[in-house]
Design a protein around this motif. Structure first.
Motif, short mmCIF file in Angstrom:
data_model
loop_
_atom_site.label_atom_id
_atom_site.label_comp_id
_atom_site.label_asym_id
_atom_site.label_seq_id
_atom_site.Cartn_x
_atom_site.Cartn_y
_atom_site.Cartn_z
N ARG A 159 47.75 68.01 60.68
CA ARG A 159 46.64 66.79 60.89
C ARG A 159 47.83 65.78 60.84
NH1 ARG A 159 41.19 67.61 60.80
NH2 ARG A 159 40.94 69.35 59.63
N MET A 160 47.85 64.80 62.04
CA MET A 160 49.14 64.34 61.66
C MET A 160 48.22 62.49 62.57
SD MET A 160 52.65 66.33 62.75
CE MET A 160 53.17 64.22 63.03
N ASP A 188 47.55 64.67 56.48
CA ASP A 188 48.89 64.96 55.84
C ASP A 188 50.10 64.76 56.37
OD1 ASP A 188 46.94 67.21 55.82
OD2 ASP A 188 47.74 68.57 57.92
N PHE A 189 50.26 63.96 57.58
CA PHE A 189 51.66 62.59 57.58
C PHE A 189 50.90 62.40 58.53
CE2 PHE A 189 53.11 67.94 57.12
CZ PHE A 189 53.83 67.21 55.95
N ALA A 190 51.99 61.23 58.63
CA ALA A 190 52.25 60.11 59.20
C ALA A 190 53.37 59.51 60.11
CB ALA A 190 51.84 58.45 59.43
N VAL A 191 53.73 58.00 60.98
CA VAL A 191 54.48 58.43 62.34
C VAL A 191 54.94 57.13 61.94
CG1 VAL A 191 56.63 58.81 64.18
CG2 VAL A 191 55.53 60.97 62.94
N VAL A 192 56.12 56.68 61.48
CA VAL A 192 56.11 54.64 61.58
C VAL A 192 57.44 53.93 61.33
CG1 VAL A 192 53.76 54.65 60.19
CG2 VAL A 192 56.06 54.36 59.40
N SER A 193 57.27 53.01 61.79
CA SER A 193 58.89 52.79 61.49
C SER A 193 58.80 51.82 60.32
CB SER A 193 58.99 52.16 62.68
OG SER A 193 58.96 50.81 62.67
N VAL A 194 57.72 50.92 60.15
CA VAL A 194 57.32 50.23 59.05
C VAL A 194 56.63 50.59 58.55
CG1 VAL A 194 56.53 47.76 58.78
CG2 VAL A 194 57.57 48.05 60.67
#
Ligand code: PGA
Length: 223
Positions: free
Chosen positions: A14-15, A61-67
């Motif tokens: 889950r992302m 489970d995971f997130a993709v961010v820059s900040v």
């Protein structure tokens, strides 16, 4: 042997990713999904505030961010550099002559909670200039379409602009301090119990991210 093992690992990953993540995340998933045929994926692409909220509630489970989130303890694995470009339609007189010039250029802003918005707000605070904001739009794709339609200028991640830059549909405005550099990161809750599926994904990212960058994203180095 390895393939057989990978074949039996099953479950759901889950992302969630911020709006610019839609241009990035598929490339950090495709070989993994190919190698682990019994793992399914749920990927939510949404406002950064909501991404952080889902992470805080352990719904993903995971997130993709820059900040990075300020109020949440997370672990991170850097994916690749990010570059924010200031763009407009080619041929428009949208390059400000000095900092004050920003007061008269139509700036397209992102919604509250967006990471890009935070970075741009900080940029103008530093310049001590109040930009002329008439449009606030949700998602990087919406902002891009508005720039292409001639509504104004905006800051966007280079990774959302591949085709438009190649085709010359947008122009990079050489503003002071740009491109603004940051990092794309995979983040997860500190102290999270990582499932075998999560561990497999992290392992995949750690060993493959460089190859993925070289293969799919190194074109961005030229801008
Ligand atoms: P955004 O977020 O696409 O919502 O602006 C990017 C980020 O997390 O920095």
């Amino acid at each position: 042997k390895m393939r057989a093992y990978k074949g039996i690992l099953s479950g759901t990953l889950r992302m969630a990713g911020v709006s610019t993540g839609k241009y990035i995340m598929p490339y950090f998933l495709s070989d993994f999904m190919e190698e682990y045929q019994a793992i399914d994926l749920i990927l939510d692409v949404t406002n950064r505030g909501k991404v952080i909220e889902s992470l805080a509630k352990n719904e993903i489970d995971f997130a993709v961010v820059s900040v990075l989130p300020a109020q949440l303890e997370v672990e991170e694995e850097k994916l690749m550099p990010n570059k924010l470009l200031f763009i407009g339609l080619p041929g428009r007189p949208w390059q400000p002559e000095n900092d004050e010039g920003f007061a008269s250029i139509p700036l397209i802003h992102r919604e509250e909670g967006s990471g890009t918005r935070m970075i741009i707000d900080a940029y103008f605070q530093e310049l001590k200039v109040a930009p002329k904001v008439r449009l606030t739009l949700t998602s990087s794709e919406t902002v891009k379409q508005a720039v292409i339609a001639g509504l104004g200028v905006a800051a966007l991640s280079v990774f959302s602009l591949k085709n438009e830059l190649e085709r010359g549909e947008v122009e990079i405005l050489p503003l002071k301090g740009f491109p603004l550099m940051s990092e794309w990161r995979l983040i997860w809750l500190k102290n999270k119990r990582l499932s075998p599926v999560c561990k497999a994904y992290l392992d995949f990212i750690r060993t493959r991210k460089k190859i993925i960058f070289d293969r799919h994203f190194s074109w961005a180095n030229q801008y």
